[in-house]
Motif scaffolding. Structure first.
Motif, PDB file in Angstrom:
ATOM      1  N   VAL A   1       6.946  26.958  39.286  1.00 38.65           N
ATOM      2  CA  VAL A   1       8.253  26.865  39.943  1.00 38.65           C
ATOM      3  C   VAL A   1       8.510  25.431  40.397  1.00 38.65           C
ATOM      4  CG1 VAL A   1       9.571  27.553  41.994  1.00 38.65           C
ATOM      5  CG2 VAL A   1       8.318  29.273  40.679  1.00 38.65           C
ATOM      6  N   GLY A   2       7.490  24.821  40.990  1.00 38.50           N
ATOM      7  CA  GLY A   2       7.640  23.443  41.452  1.00 38.50           C
ATOM      8  C   GLY A   2       7.961  22.486  40.328  1.00 38.50           C
ATOM      9  N   ILE A   3       7.329  22.676  39.172  1.00 41.26           N
ATOM     10  CA  ILE A   3       7.578  21.804  38.018  1.00 41.26           C
ATOM     11  C   ILE A   3       9.028  21.912  37.568  1.00 41.26           C
ATOM     12  CG2 ILE A   3       7.079  21.458  35.564  1.00 41.26           C
ATOM     13  CD1 ILE A   3       4.198  22.255  36.151  1.00 41.26           C
ATOM     14  N   VAL A   4       9.510  23.140  37.382  1.00 42.44           N
ATOM     15  CA  VAL A   4      10.862  23.339  36.844  1.00 42.44           C
ATOM     16  C   VAL A   4      11.929  22.836  37.813  1.00 42.44           C
ATOM     17  CG1 VAL A   4      12.520  25.041  36.013  1.00 42.44           C
ATOM     18  CG2 VAL A   4      10.085  25.302  35.473  1.00 42.44           C
ATOM     19  N   ILE A   5      11.777  23.168  39.086  1.00 46.32           N
ATOM     20  CA  ILE A   5      12.772  22.734  40.078  1.00 46.32           C
ATOM     21  C   ILE A   5      12.833  21.211  40.152  1.00 46.32           C
ATOM     22  CG2 ILE A   5      13.289  22.649  42.553  1.00 46.32           C
ATOM     23  CD1 ILE A   5      12.310  25.514  42.773  1.00 46.32           C
ATOM     24  N   ARG A   6      11.682  20.587  40.213  1.00 46.16           N
ATOM     25  CA  ARG A   6      11.661  19.118  40.335  1.00 46.16           C
ATOM     26  C   ARG A   6      12.093  18.429  39.044  1.00 46.16           C
ATOM     27  NH1 ARG A   6      11.441  17.158  45.564  1.00 46.16           N
ATOM     28  NH2 ARG A   6      10.443  18.760  46.840  1.00 46.16           N
TER      29      ARG A   6
ATOM     30  N   LEU B   1      15.254  32.505  35.209  1.00 46.98           N
ATOM     31  CA  LEU B   1      15.897  31.253  34.809  1.00 46.98           C
ATOM     32  C   LEU B   1      17.048  30.911  35.748  1.00 46.98           C
ATOM     33  CD1 LEU B   1      16.201  28.922  32.795  1.00 46.98           C
ATOM     34  CD2 LEU B   1      17.626  30.429  31.387  1.00 46.98           C
ATOM     35  N   LEU B   2      17.847  31.912  36.095  1.00 42.61           N
ATOM     36  CA  LEU B   2      18.965  31.684  37.015  1.00 42.61           C
ATOM     37  C   LEU B   2      18.471  31.222  38.378  1.00 42.61           C
ATOM     38  CD1 LEU B   2      21.968  31.856  37.706  1.00 42.61           C
ATOM     39  CD2 LEU B   2      21.623  34.281  38.269  1.00 42.61           C
ATOM     40  N   SER B   3      17.414  31.856  38.890  1.00 43.82           N
ATOM     41  CA  SER B   3      16.848  31.463  40.190  1.00 43.82           C
ATOM     42  C   SER B   3      16.381  30.015  40.173  1.00 43.82           C
ATOM     43  CB  SER B   3      15.681  32.385  40.562  1.00 43.82           C
ATOM     44  OG  SER B   3      16.115  33.709  40.753  1.00 43.82           O
ATOM     45  N   LEU B   4      15.733  29.609  39.081  1.00 43.29           N
ATOM     46  CA  LEU B   4      15.223  28.247  38.973  1.00 43.29           C
ATOM     47  C   LEU B   4      16.360  27.224  38.874  1.00 43.29           C
ATOM     48  CD1 LEU B   4      12.255  28.894  36.527  1.00 43.29           C
ATOM     49  CD2 LEU B   4      12.086  28.193  38.929  1.00 43.29           C
ATOM     50  N   VAL B   5      17.402  27.556  38.125  1.00 41.01           N
ATOM     51  CA  VAL B   5      18.546  26.647  38.000  1.00 41.01           C
ATOM     52  C   VAL B   5      19.238  26.488  39.353  1.00 41.01           C
ATOM     53  CG1 VAL B   5      20.833  26.343  36.980  1.00 41.01           C
ATOM     54  CG2 VAL B   5      18.923  27.090  35.548  1.00 41.01           C
ATOM     55  N   VAL B   6      19.435  27.598  40.063  1.00 35.53           N
ATOM     56  CA  VAL B   6      20.059  27.540  41.386  1.00 35.53           C
ATOM     57  C   VAL B   6      19.200  26.722  42.344  1.00 35.53           C
ATOM     58  CG1 VAL B   6      20.728  28.913  43.408  1.00 35.53           C
ATOM     59  CG2 VAL B   6      21.323  29.700  41.117  1.00 35.53           C
TER      60      VAL B   6
END
Length: 324
Positions: free
Chosen positions: A53-58, A238-243
């Motif tokens: 999660v940290g990788i994708v968000i950042r 995917l939606l949660s990560l994009v948001v």
């Protein structure tokens, strides 16, 4: 009477009864953005590793920040950081630690109680100010601090009828609040450093880049990188990560915007709305519920924080009056 607060760039921000909707919007908007970010992050870490999660968000934040800085011409000045590079690395390390501990807390607890505990950063800022910067606090400030500590225990799941802590995520949220507080002092020291002028976007870029690198290295060591392949097949994740990625970018932009134009105490007062936003979203969308004493603990934490901020405001006004 109209009162004005001087900002670091020489502009002034009018506070009090004369604040209009245009001024209030970015302050209230920050609480909404941060609340949405934690709810979205909480949903993401419930499905995959906190490191993934940290990788994708950042990574999403890195792309968005790069586009913004390129449009403003700041990207070309990215390496003009002489004299503050060590502190920028520390800011990135704190960014990783505050995200990691918050994500772990969100993975095992509700985002409603978590965002309330994260507001104890006010408490840690006060303790750091006393222990390191030797500031003196009034009796009422210590009283509010003790009230916050009691509220924290309730939010962590201290059932007054059983006297046991039932929220395993509580310590992680408190650690995250501590790292947020330390990072605030580090960021402030870079902004005011006489060794060089580094813009807020540049600080945010390094913070995000170093945090991304640390999440990637840790994910590789923990064997969590293969989880990245699962994201495209899960639309909800995917939606949660994009948001969350858009929220993280918004936090950088709006938080620094507010700090540049309003007194710190005013920004913190509006951020106290964040647990209410997160709790409301979690209840409406996901049906998360809190025990009665946990809701009471949230109110005690917020009221204690309001009391501390009120005392700080009174101090600032007294100092301003003494200078006039």
């Amino acid at each position: 009477m109209r009162r004005e607060a001087q900002t670091h760039d020489g502009k002034t921000a009018r506070c009090g009864a004369y604040m209009n909707a245009k001024q209030i919007f970015p302050l209230a908007g920050l609480a909404v953005i941060w609340g949405v970010y934690y709810v979205a992050s909480g949903q993401a870490v419930s499905e995959i590793s906190v490191f993934t999660v940290g990788i994708v968000i950042r990574l999403l934040t890195l792309v968005l920040l790069s586009v913004i800085m390129r449009s403003t011409g700041e990207l070309s000045r990215l390496f003009q950081t002489k004299g503050v590079r060590g502190r920028l690395c520390l800011i990135g390390l704190m960014g990783f630690l505050l995200d990691f501990t918050a994500f772990v807390g969100l993975q095992i607890s509700s985002s409603g109680s978590g965002t309330a505990l994260l507001k104890t950063d006010i408490l840690f800022v006060n303790l750091i100010s006393v222990l390191i910067y030797k500031q003196r606090f009034r009796r009422r400030e210590w009283l509010y601090t003790l009230c916050m500590l009691f509220g924290v225990l309730l939010v962590m799941g201290l059932d007054p009828r059983e006297l046991s802590l039932s929220d395993p995520g509580g310590p992680f949220f408190l650690l995250s609040a501590l790292f947020v507080s330390i990072n605030a002092f580090l960021i402030k020291s870079v902004q005011r450093s006489p060794k060089g002028s580094v813009g807020s976007h540049t600080i945010a870029f390094y913070n995000n880049l170093i945090t991304l690198a640390l999440f990637t290295v840790t994910a590789a060591a923990m064997g969590a990188l293969p989880q990245l392949a699962l994201i495209p097949s899960r639309p909800g994740l995917l939606l949660s990560l994009v948001v969350a990625g858009c929220g993280q970018t918004g936090i950088y932009l709006v938080y620094y915007y507010d700090l540049a134009r309003f007194p710190v105490w005013l920004v913190k007062v509006f951020l106290l709305l964040m647990p209410v936003v997160a709790g409301g979203i979690s209840f409406l969308l996901f049906g998360e519920r809190l025990a009665a004493w946990q809701i009471g603990g949230m109110l005690i934490v917020l009221l204690g924080a309001c009391g501390i901020l009120s005392e700080q405001r009174a101090k600032e006004e007294s100092e301003l009056a003494a200078q006039m």
